[in-house]
Design an enzyme around this catalytic site. Structure first.
Site, PDB file in Angstrom:
ATOM      1  N   THR A  88       0.843  -1.193   0.035  1.00  0.00           N
ATOM      2  CA  THR A  88      -0.255   0.153   0.169  1.00  0.00           C
ATOM      3  C   THR A  88       1.005   1.202   0.168  1.00  0.00           C
ATOM      4  O   THR A  88       1.262   1.468   0.845  1.00  0.00           O
ATOM      5  CB  THR A  88      -1.050  -0.126   1.674  1.00  0.00           C
ATOM      6  OG1 THR A  88      -1.635  -1.172   0.861  1.00  0.00           O
ATOM      7  CG2 THR A  88      -1.705   0.944   1.813  1.00  0.00           C
ATOM      8  N   GLU A  89       0.192   2.577  -1.081  1.00  0.00           N
ATOM      9  CA  GLU A  89       1.150   3.833  -0.683  1.00  0.00           C
ATOM     10  C   GLU A  89       0.152   4.943  -0.114  1.00  0.00           C
ATOM     11  O   GLU A  89      -1.240   4.112  -0.735  1.00  0.00           O
ATOM     12  CB  GLU A  89       1.411   3.979  -2.367  1.00  0.00           C
ATOM     13  CG  GLU A  89       2.336   2.677  -2.724  1.00  0.00           C
ATOM     14  CD  GLU A  89       3.246   3.164  -3.741  1.00  0.00           C
ATOM     15  OE1 GLU A  89       3.004   3.918  -4.266  1.00  0.00           O
ATOM     16  OE2 GLU A  89       4.727   2.073  -4.129  1.00  0.00           O
ATOM     17  N   ILE A 118       1.366   0.565   6.831  1.00  0.00           N
ATOM     18  CA  ILE A 118       2.628  -1.335   6.696  1.00  0.00           C
ATOM     19  C   ILE A 118       3.323  -1.436   8.254  1.00  0.00           C
ATOM     20  O   ILE A 118       3.351  -1.259   9.161  1.00  0.00           O
ATOM     21  CB  ILE A 118       3.684  -1.142   6.121  1.00  0.00           C
ATOM     22  CG1 ILE A 118       3.740   0.146   4.774  1.00  0.00           C
ATOM     23  CG2 ILE A 118       4.427  -2.513   5.949  1.00  0.00           C
ATOM     24  CD1 ILE A 118       3.207  -0.705   4.178  1.00  0.00           C
ATOM     25  N   PHE A 128      -1.095 -10.141  -4.755  1.00  0.00           N
ATOM     26  CA  PHE A 128      -2.131 -11.079  -4.773  1.00  0.00           C
ATOM     27  C   PHE A 128      -2.279 -12.569  -3.790  1.00  0.00           C
ATOM     28  O   PHE A 128      -3.137 -13.033  -3.612  1.00  0.00           O
ATOM     29  CB  PHE A 128      -2.992 -11.033  -6.164  1.00  0.00           C
ATOM     30  CG  PHE A 128      -3.648  -9.686  -6.330  1.00  0.00           C
ATOM     31  CD1 PHE A 128      -3.500  -8.611  -5.542  1.00  0.00           C
ATOM     32  CD2 PHE A 128      -4.011  -9.275  -7.400  1.00  0.00           C
ATOM     33  CE1 PHE A 128      -3.672  -6.624  -5.505  1.00  0.00           C
ATOM     34  CE2 PHE A 128      -4.499  -8.556  -8.080  1.00  0.00           C
ATOM     35  CZ  PHE A 128      -3.982  -6.995  -6.925  1.00  0.00           C
ATOM     36  N   ALA A 165      -2.739 -14.456   3.159  1.00  0.00           N
ATOM     37  CA  ALA A 165      -3.221 -14.104   4.448  1.00  0.00           C
ATOM     38  C   ALA A 165      -4.572 -13.559   5.104  1.00  0.00           C
ATOM     39  O   ALA A 165      -5.950 -13.932   5.839  1.00  0.00           O
ATOM     40  CB  ALA A 165      -2.416 -12.697   4.278  1.00  0.00           C
ATOM     41  N   ASP A 175     -23.344  -2.850  22.863  1.00  0.00           N
ATOM     42  CA  ASP A 175     -24.353  -2.930  22.619  1.00  0.00           C
ATOM     43  C   ASP A 175     -24.807  -3.190  24.365  1.00  0.00           C
ATOM     44  O   ASP A 175     -25.532  -2.533  25.075  1.00  0.00           O
ATOM     45  CB  ASP A 175     -25.566  -2.483  21.647  1.00  0.00           C
ATOM     46  CG  ASP A 175     -26.671  -2.409  21.886  1.00  0.00           C
ATOM     47  OD1 ASP A 175     -27.108  -1.020  22.213  1.00  0.00           O
ATOM     48  OD2 ASP A 175     -27.657  -3.548  22.267  1.00  0.00           O
ATOM     49  N   GLU A 233      -6.663  -5.861   3.150  1.00  0.00           N
ATOM     50  CA  GLU A 233      -6.640  -7.288   3.011  1.00  0.00           C
ATOM     51  C   GLU A 233      -7.897  -7.135   1.949  1.00  0.00           C
ATOM     52  O   GLU A 233      -8.375  -7.832   2.020  1.00  0.00           O
ATOM     53  CB  GLU A 233      -6.473  -8.183   4.357  1.00  0.00           C
ATOM     54  CG  GLU A 233      -5.123  -8.146   5.175  1.00  0.00           C
ATOM     55  CD  GLU A 233      -3.985  -8.876   4.114  1.00  0.00           C
ATOM     56  OE1 GLU A 233      -3.510  -9.793   3.323  1.00  0.00           O
ATOM     57  OE2 GLU A 233      -2.918  -8.558   5.222  1.00  0.00           O
ATOM     58  N   ASP A 285     -15.765  -3.523   0.409  1.00  0.00           N
ATOM     59  CA  ASP A 285     -16.515  -3.737  -0.900  1.00  0.00           C
ATOM     60  C   ASP A 285     -15.489  -4.098  -1.901  1.00  0.00           C
ATOM     61  O   ASP A 285     -16.422  -4.567  -3.088  1.00  0.00           O
ATOM     62  CB  ASP A 285     -16.177  -1.880  -1.072  1.00  0.00           C
ATOM     63  CG  ASP A 285     -17.996  -1.448  -0.174  1.00  0.00           C
ATOM     64  OD1 ASP A 285     -18.938  -2.428   0.365  1.00  0.00           O
ATOM     65  OD2 ASP A 285     -17.685  -0.303   0.332  1.00  0.00           O
TER      66      ASP A 285
HETATM   67  C1  LIG Z   1      -3.866  -1.252  11.226  1.00  0.00           C
HETATM   68  C2  LIG Z   1      -3.500  -1.053   9.241  1.00  0.00           C
HETATM   69  C3  LIG Z   1      -2.558  -2.271   8.931  1.00  0.00           C
HETATM   70  C4  LIG Z   1      -2.243  -2.236   7.668  1.00  0.00           C
HETATM   71  N1  LIG Z   1      -1.267  -3.127   6.850  1.00  0.00           N
HETATM   72  C5  LIG Z   1      -0.678  -3.517   5.872  1.00  0.00           C
HETATM   73  C6  LIG Z   1       0.297  -3.738   5.601  1.00  0.00           C
HETATM   74  O1  LIG Z   1       1.131  -4.536   6.767  1.00  0.00           O
HETATM   75  N2  LIG Z   1       0.948  -4.149   4.172  1.00  0.00           N
HETATM   76  C7  LIG Z   1       1.027  -3.538   3.005  1.00  0.00           C
HETATM   77  O2  LIG Z   1       1.322  -3.603   1.959  1.00  0.00           O
HETATM   78  N3  LIG Z   1      -0.560  -2.510   3.684  1.00  0.00           N
HETATM   79  C8  LIG Z   1      -1.541  -2.403   4.938  1.00  0.00           C
HETATM   80  N4  LIG Z   1      -2.367  -1.873   5.546  1.00  0.00           N
HETATM   81  C9  LIG Z   1      -3.835  -1.193   4.169  1.00  0.00           C
HETATM   82  C10 LIG Z   1      -4.674  -1.567   3.458  1.00  0.00           C
HETATM   83  O3  LIG Z   1      -4.919  -2.204   3.382  1.00  0.00           O
HETATM   84  C11 LIG Z   1      -5.344  -0.682   3.265  1.00  0.00           C
HETATM   85  O4  LIG Z   1      -5.544   0.034   4.248  1.00  0.00           O
HETATM   86  C12 LIG Z   1      -6.006  -1.064   1.948  1.00  0.00           C
HETATM   87  O5  LIG Z   1      -5.808  -2.236   1.040  1.00  0.00           O
HETATM   88  C13 LIG Z   1      -7.368  -0.165   1.560  1.00  0.00           C
HETATM   89  O6  LIG Z   1      -6.956   0.998   1.219  1.00  0.00           O
HETATM   90  P1  LIG Z   1      -6.316   2.332   1.570  1.00  0.00           P
HETATM   91  O7  LIG Z   1      -6.848   2.570   2.743  1.00  0.00           O
HETATM   92  O8  LIG Z   1      -6.000   3.144   0.519  1.00  0.00           O
HETATM   93  O9  LIG Z   1      -8.929   2.715   1.220  1.00  0.00           O
HETATM   94  P2  LIG Z   1      -9.257   2.805  -0.712  1.00  0.00           P
HETATM   95  O10 LIG Z   1      -8.733   2.279  -1.528  1.00  0.00           O
HETATM   96  O11 LIG Z   1      -8.965   4.729  -0.633  1.00  0.00           O
HETATM   97  O12 LIG Z   1     -10.309   2.910  -0.321  1.00  0.00           O
HETATM   98  C14 LIG Z   1     -11.289   3.988   0.338  1.00  0.00           C
HETATM   99  C15 LIG Z   1     -12.947   3.896   0.385  1.00  0.00           C
HETATM  100  O13 LIG Z   1     -12.889   3.211  -0.780  1.00  0.00           O
HETATM  101  C16 LIG Z   1     -13.283   2.182  -1.364  1.00  0.00           C
HETATM  102  N5  LIG Z   1     -13.073   1.830  -2.749  1.00  0.00           N
HETATM  103  C17 LIG Z   1     -11.723   1.753  -3.826  1.00  0.00           C
HETATM  104  N6  LIG Z   1     -12.115   1.792  -4.648  1.00  0.00           N
HETATM  105  C18 LIG Z   1     -12.871   1.404  -4.771  1.00  0.00           C
HETATM  106  C19 LIG Z   1     -14.631   1.129  -6.293  1.00  0.00           C
HETATM  107  N7  LIG Z   1     -13.234   0.433  -7.106  1.00  0.00           N
HETATM  108  N8  LIG Z   1     -15.639   0.722  -6.208  1.00  0.00           N
HETATM  109  C20 LIG Z   1     -16.125   0.640  -5.018  1.00  0.00           C
HETATM  110  N9  LIG Z   1     -15.869   1.445  -3.901  1.00  0.00           N
HETATM  111  C21 LIG Z   1     -14.360   1.163  -3.908  1.00  0.00           C
HETATM  112  C22 LIG Z   1     -13.316   1.328  -0.522  1.00  0.00           C
HETATM  113  O14 LIG Z   1     -14.245   0.005  -0.422  1.00  0.00           O
HETATM  114  C23 LIG Z   1     -13.413   1.881   0.715  1.00  0.00           C
HETATM  115  O15 LIG Z   1     -14.577   1.488   0.887  1.00  0.00           O
HETATM  116  C24 LIG Z   1      -3.084  -1.949   6.688  1.00  0.00           C
HETATM  117  C25 LIG Z   1      -4.375  -0.925   6.897  1.00  0.00           C
HETATM  118  C26 LIG Z   1      -3.835  -0.796   8.076  1.00  0.00           C
HETATM  119  C27 LIG Z   1      -5.391   0.226   8.938  1.00  0.00           C
END
Ligand SMILES: Cc1cc2nc3c(=O)[nH]c(=O)nc-3n(C[C@H](O)[C@H](O)[C@H](O)COP(=O)(O)OP(=O)(O)OC[C@H]3O[C@@H](n4cnc5c(N)ncnc54)[C@H](O)[C@@H]3O)c2cc1C
Length: 388
Positions: free
Chosen positions: A136-137, A167, A240, A246, A340, A367, A371
């Site tokens: 993730t970025e 991360i 993937f 995971a 609750d 992960e 949605d």
């Molecule tokens: C505590 C924590 C630990 C994590 N650990 C890791 C890790 O170890 N390594 C790593 O690589 N990542 C990690 N992540 C990242 C995590 O996998 C991402 O947060 C996740 O993939 C969602 O990406 P985003 O937060 O950028 O949300 P976004 O992609 O911006 O999504 C925001 C909202 O938009 C919706 N959305 C996005 N695209 C669409 C679409 N095409 N159609 C409909 N709805 C959509 C999503 O469902 C969501 O509701 C971690 C996250 C957290 C919070």
């Protein structure tokens, strides 16, 4: 509180082998005696209980379902039960095991060179080396294919630049699996802690998964040898494939968190009196408890069947999506209902419910969000891609 003795309305224990039940008991005892006494303090301090890592390693939790290289070589039901029991303690415990085993050891195991396997897998199984997974970025979460991190070939080396965010284990990791775009598509690189230009900074102020380290990784012209690239995979199918592993663990882990909430709510409802009788005697409270139990039972059956498919080599990623989406969203629902039922006591750390509820908000998002899994399954059954 009544001691936890499992939730098994459908005699699912009968589907387990003696060894699987024994492993579950071992993990349950570990969580009860060694993890739970630490977890609230870690949650409030925003830190992972690192002192538990050697013990978790000695119990075979890291890379538990991998074979060879000092890994436990368990089947996937046993591995799932480990995840379930750990997450009954806290999602942060299961996250540690998922990241270490499924997101870091697995890609080395499945796509690494023999040198990479020999170098990293035994110390990772022993907990002497900790891993993190950088996909993730800041601007690319659900859409990792848009990643901006780049790796440029330069003689026998690659130089990597970019930022990875959210991360797990980032700042405590000895080795980071970093996914980056190259001239030949997305590749995975093993980047060691201390490599020049590579730094990790913790993200503070989380309300969820506080007993887990979450970091940002900054790669500024990080030079790594070509031999640090995972040779066996290119393209998004690399990350993937790790996520499928995971997510499988999450399917089981969510049941553990849900069990903790259900058990707490049931116990509380039996012992808390209002209007001169226990809460458990009111129809509306019973409805909530019955809903919780029903969803836990359905989730257990999904997880068990998924484990059998995985052991048979017949598991499809979309099937994992269905179970991840279902089990986590119901676990979150169960946690909210349990909160609750506990009334005002539902918001304090004397009970584990609010902690699980907040943790599950992350589990529902990482992960693959709820949605995104809907869209993955939708694409699978209709043939129409609604993600883009
Ligand atoms: C505590 C924590 C630990 C994590 N650990 C890791 C890790 O170890 N390594 C790593 O690589 N990542 C990690 N992540 C990242 C995590 O996998 C991402 O947060 C996740 O993939 C969602 O990406 P985003 O937060 O950028 O949300 P976004 O992609 O911006 O999504 C925001 C909202 O938009 C919706 N959305 C996005 N695209 C669409 C679409 N095409 N159609 C409909 N709805 C959509 C999503 O469902 C969501 O509701 C971690 C996250 C957290 C919070």
């Amino acid at each position: 509180m009544t001691p936890f003795s499992g939730v098994d309305y459908y005699a699912i224990d009968g589907l387990l082998t003696d060894e699987e039940r024994m492993i579950r008991k071992t993990v349950r005892d570990f969580v009860e005696r060694e993890a739970l006494p630490e977890i609230e303090a870690c949650h409030s301090r925003e830190e992972f209980p690192r002192q538990l890592i050697p013990r978790m390693a000695s119990l075979g939790f890291f890379g538990a379902n991998l074979k060879g290289y000092k890994c436990a070589g368990l089947n996937n039901i046993a591995y799932g039960l480990i995840c379930q029991e750990l997450e009954r303690g806290d999602s942060g415990l299961r996250s540690m095991v998922s990241v270490q085993g499924s997101l870091c050891m697995y890609p080395i195991y499945a796509f690494g060179s023999e040198d990479q396997k020999q170098r990293w897998l035994p110390p990772m199984a022993a907990g002497r080396a900790i891993g993190c997974f950088g996909l993730t970025e800041p601007d690319h979460g659900s859409d990792p294919g848009g990643m901006e991190t780049r790796a440029h070939a330069d003689g026998d080396d690659y130089t990597i630049s970019g930022t990875k965010r959210w991360i797990t284990n980032g700042s405590i990791a000895d080795i980071a699996i970093v996914w980056a775009k190259t001239s030949e598509g997305i590749r995975g690189f093993l980047v060691e802690k201390g490599t020049r230009g590579f730094s990790a900074h913790d993200i503070k102020g989380k309300f969820s998964l506080r007993a887990s380290i979450t970091s940002e990784l900054v790669l500024d012209e990080v030079r790594v040898p070509r031999a640090s690239m995972l040779p066996g995979v290119r393209g998004l199918k690399g990350p993937f494939a790790c996520l499928t592993q995971a997510r499988y663990g999450i399917v089981w882990g969510a049941i553990g968190a849900a069990m903790a909430c259900y058990h707490t709510a049931l116990d509380y409802a039996k012992n808390r009196t209002q209007f001169a009788k226990p809460l458990a005697g009111f129809q509306l409270v019973q409805q909530k408890l019955v809903h919780m139990l029903t969803e836990i039972t359905k989730g257990q059956l999904l997880a068990w069947r998924l484990g059998k498919l995985k052991d048979d080599g017949a598991l499809r990623p979309e099937q994992v999506s269905l179970a991840k989406r279902n089990n986590v969203s119901h676990a979150l629902d169960i946690a909210r209902l349990a909160r609750d039922v506990l009334g005002a006591n539902g918001i304090v750390n004397e009970y584990p419910v609010i902690r699980h509820m907040l943790n599950l908000e992350t589990v529902n998002t990482y992960e693959g969000t709820y949605d995104m899994h809907t869209l993955i399954i939708g694409r699978d059954i209709t043939g129409a891609d609604a993600i883009r």
